[in-house]
Design an enzyme around this catalytic site. Structure first.
Site, mmCIF file in Angstrom:
data_model
loop_
_atom_site.group_PDB
_atom_site.id
_atom_site.type_symbol
_atom_site.label_atom_id
_atom_site.label_comp_id
_atom_site.label_asym_id
_atom_site.label_seq_id
_atom_site.Cartn_x
_atom_site.Cartn_y
_atom_site.Cartn_z
ATOM 1 N N GLY A 13 2.475 17.630 -4.447
ATOM 2 C CA GLY A 13 2.527 18.538 -3.302
ATOM 3 C C GLY A 13 1.262 19.372 -3.116
ATOM 4 O O GLY A 13 0.811 19.587 -1.989
ATOM 5 N N ASN A 14 0.664 19.811 -4.241
ATOM 6 C CA ASN A 14 -0.505 20.693 -4.103
ATOM 7 C C ASN A 14 -1.730 19.944 -3.582
ATOM 8 O O ASN A 14 -2.719 20.546 -3.199
ATOM 9 C CB ASN A 14 -0.818 21.401 -5.427
ATOM 10 C CG ASN A 14 -1.147 20.429 -6.531
ATOM 11 O OD1 ASN A 14 -0.673 19.294 -6.540
ATOM 12 N ND2 ASN A 14 -1.963 20.846 -7.471
ATOM 13 N N LYS A 130 17.130 15.058 -4.040
ATOM 14 C CA LYS A 130 15.703 15.250 -3.755
ATOM 15 C C LYS A 130 15.526 16.339 -2.704
ATOM 16 O O LYS A 130 15.962 16.188 -1.560
ATOM 17 C CB LYS A 130 15.137 13.924 -3.250
ATOM 18 C CG LYS A 130 13.803 13.991 -2.600
ATOM 19 C CD LYS A 130 12.693 13.686 -3.566
ATOM 20 C CE LYS A 130 11.348 13.939 -2.916
ATOM 21 N NZ LYS A 130 10.329 14.281 -3.878
ATOM 22 N N LYS A 214 8.086 9.849 -5.514
ATOM 23 C CA LYS A 214 6.768 9.200 -5.514
ATOM 24 C C LYS A 214 6.288 8.872 -6.941
ATOM 25 O O LYS A 214 5.479 7.964 -7.121
ATOM 26 C CB LYS A 214 5.734 10.043 -4.769
ATOM 27 C CG LYS A 214 5.355 11.359 -5.416
ATOM 28 C CD LYS A 214 4.039 11.336 -6.108
ATOM 29 C CE LYS A 214 3.609 12.649 -6.663
ATOM 30 N NZ LYS A 214 4.556 13.510 -7.352
ATOM 31 N N LYS A 276 8.091 12.663 -13.545
ATOM 32 C CA LYS A 276 6.723 12.327 -13.949
ATOM 33 C C LYS A 276 6.706 11.729 -15.351
ATOM 34 O O LYS A 276 6.055 10.714 -15.605
ATOM 35 C CB LYS A 276 5.818 13.568 -13.916
ATOM 36 C CG LYS A 276 5.642 14.138 -12.532
ATOM 37 C CD LYS A 276 4.683 15.310 -12.524
ATOM 38 C CE LYS A 276 4.942 16.177 -11.325
ATOM 39 N NZ LYS A 276 5.111 15.471 -10.060
HETATM 40 P P1 ADP Z 1 4.393 17.603 -7.562
HETATM 41 O O1 ADP Z 1 4.424 18.107 -6.175
HETATM 42 O O2 ADP Z 1 3.011 17.400 -8.103
HETATM 43 O O3 ADP Z 1 5.298 16.406 -7.778
HETATM 44 P P2 ADP Z 1 6.354 19.326 -8.880
HETATM 45 O O4 ADP Z 1 6.441 20.763 -8.463
HETATM 46 O O5 ADP Z 1 7.399 18.383 -8.443
HETATM 47 O O6 ADP Z 1 4.894 18.820 -8.476
HETATM 48 O O7 ADP Z 1 6.270 19.245 -10.488
HETATM 49 C C1 ADP Z 1 5.258 19.911 -11.230
HETATM 50 C C2 ADP Z 1 5.808 21.238 -11.742
HETATM 51 O O8 ADP Z 1 6.772 20.998 -12.777
HETATM 52 C C3 ADP Z 1 4.814 22.118 -12.442
HETATM 53 O O9 ADP Z 1 4.038 22.855 -11.510
HETATM 54 C C4 ADP Z 1 5.698 23.017 -13.313
HETATM 55 O O10 ADP Z 1 5.977 24.219 -12.633
HETATM 56 C C5 ADP Z 1 7.007 22.242 -13.438
HETATM 57 N N1 ADP Z 1 7.469 21.939 -14.792
HETATM 58 C C6 ADP Z 1 8.781 21.828 -15.117
HETATM 59 N N2 ADP Z 1 8.949 21.526 -16.408
HETATM 60 C C7 ADP Z 1 7.688 21.440 -16.946
HETATM 61 C C8 ADP Z 1 7.209 21.142 -18.262
HETATM 62 N N3 ADP Z 1 8.028 20.882 -19.268
HETATM 63 N N4 ADP Z 1 5.862 21.128 -18.454
HETATM 64 C C9 ADP Z 1 5.010 21.397 -17.438
HETATM 65 N N5 ADP Z 1 5.420 21.685 -16.162
HETATM 66 C C10 ADP Z 1 6.749 21.708 -15.917
HETATM 67 MG MG MG Z 2 7.444 16.413 -7.336
#
Ligand code: ADP
Ligand code: MG
Length: 314
Positions: A13-14, A130, A214, A276
């Site tokens: 997202g970022n 989702k 994704k 992820k």
């Molecule tokens: P994206 O849009 O890149 O898919 P998400 O917001 O879905 O990003 O997922 C990334 C986020 O997951 C990080 O910014 C963090 O806040 C969160 N997160 C949750 N659990 C963890 C973890 N165990 N280690 C690191 N980040 C985590």
């Molecule tokens: Mg995500």
């Protein structure tokens, strides 16, 4: 001549921002990170999310059909297709410009409209998980439930959002075309927004009301392309256990076995870090010499050089 090592980059997202103007600016920063990897000698293939964008398109199309009874509502699958096109448009232009700025004068960048076959019986269709679109208050969420029949969920303490089904990706319909472009040394943007979800009956593909994750879709793409790396670029430098707690521990390396144990212990939040790590494990264990890397968008080059990020290997 031996082929260049391949990287599938999954953008979070970022990398795209939440509004149209934000996206144009974000695409420039994102293109720098991608161009860094091109300069390091990798062949890159790009996929991206679309949570905020597909929600925005869906709302706009729903408003249109409320205003004009001759306009039936737009299926979610079509909204995903629209998001692929306009995100791809910004990304391919920004990347083209960045590569030219680095004296790569004839950049070959292309966006592929990509459909992904899902299983019509996937249990995910009965359990929307989702989150898409903008954040709302609980009161607004209740209104959306009653007025539009949406399923609403609380998203990780950040507010309420619409929830849609997120089935697992089974097959990339345009895989042969993507492969041909990659083999012709094109930089391909594919599987945007997790791909357009479709189910197959005979020769007919029907759009499904869902948004595929994704991260899972990118793992499938990386396997199909026999890539050496799957790089998931997000908003944190590394994956952590005990995330958000005083005893947080940031991880530089993980075996698939360790990752699975941490998954079972609930260290990764569903809908954010969990898909992820699952995608990383699924790719890393699918063949020898396959490495997954999770790191922050701006630090992609450092990540590939082994200076930051979390590497997941077999
Ligand atoms: P994206 O849009 O890149 O898919 P998400 O917001 O879905 O990003 O997922 C990334 C986020 O997951 C990080 O910014 C963090 O806040 C969160 N997160 C949750 N659990 C963890 C973890 N165990 N280690 C690191 N980040 C985590
Ligand atoms: Mg995500």
């Amino acid at each position: 001549m031996a082929r260049k090592p391949r990287i599938v980059i999954a953008l979070g997202g970022n990398a795209l921002g939440k509004t149209l103007p934000e996206q144009m600016i974000a695409a420039k920063t994102t293109s720098k990170a991608i161009a860094d990897l091109v300069e390091e000698g990798y062949q890159v293939v790009i996929s991206h999310g679309n949570g905020p964008q597909v929600g925005m398109i869906n709302n706009a199309m729903a408003a249109l059909s409320r205003e004009n009874p001759n306009q039936p509502n737009t299926p979610l699958s079509v909204c995903v297709a629209m998001s692929q096109a306009y995100i791809g448009y910004d990304l391919q232009n920004a990347l083209r410009e960045e590569l030219r700025n680095r004296k790569i004068m004839d950049p070959k960048v292309v966006t592929m409209v990509t459909q992904i076959e899902v299983d019509a019986d996937d249990p995910a269709f009965d359990h929307p998980t989702k989150p898409i679109g903008h954040f709302m208050t609980e009161e607004q969420a209740r209104h959306a439930e009653q007025a539009y029949g949406y399923v609403m969920m609380e998203d990780a303490g950040r507010g309420w959002r619409r929830a849609v089904a997120s089935p697992m990706p089974k097959r990339i319909v345009e895989m042969n075309a993507i492969r041909a472009l990659v083999e012709a040394e094109q930089i391909v943007i594919a599987c945007g927004g997790g791909g357009i979800p479709v189910t197959m009956k005979g020769n007919h593909l029907t759009g499904a009301s869902a948004v595929i994750d994704k991260d899972h879709c990118s793992a499938l793409l990386a396997k199909e392309l026999e890539a050496e790396f799957l790089i998931i670029l997000t908003a944190v430098d590394q994956v952590a256990i005990n995330y958000g707690r005083p005893d947080v521990r940031w991880l530089s390396r993980l075996t698939c076995q360790q990752a699975r144990e941490y998954i079972a212990q609930g260290h990764f939040a569903p809908g954010s870090m969990l898909p992820k790590v699952e995608a990383a494990v699924s790719f890393a264990e699918s063949g020898s010499g396959r490495t997954a890397l999770i790191t922050r968008l701006e630090r992609a080059r450092e990540g590939i050089l082994g200076l930051t990020g979390t590497r997941i290997c077999r």
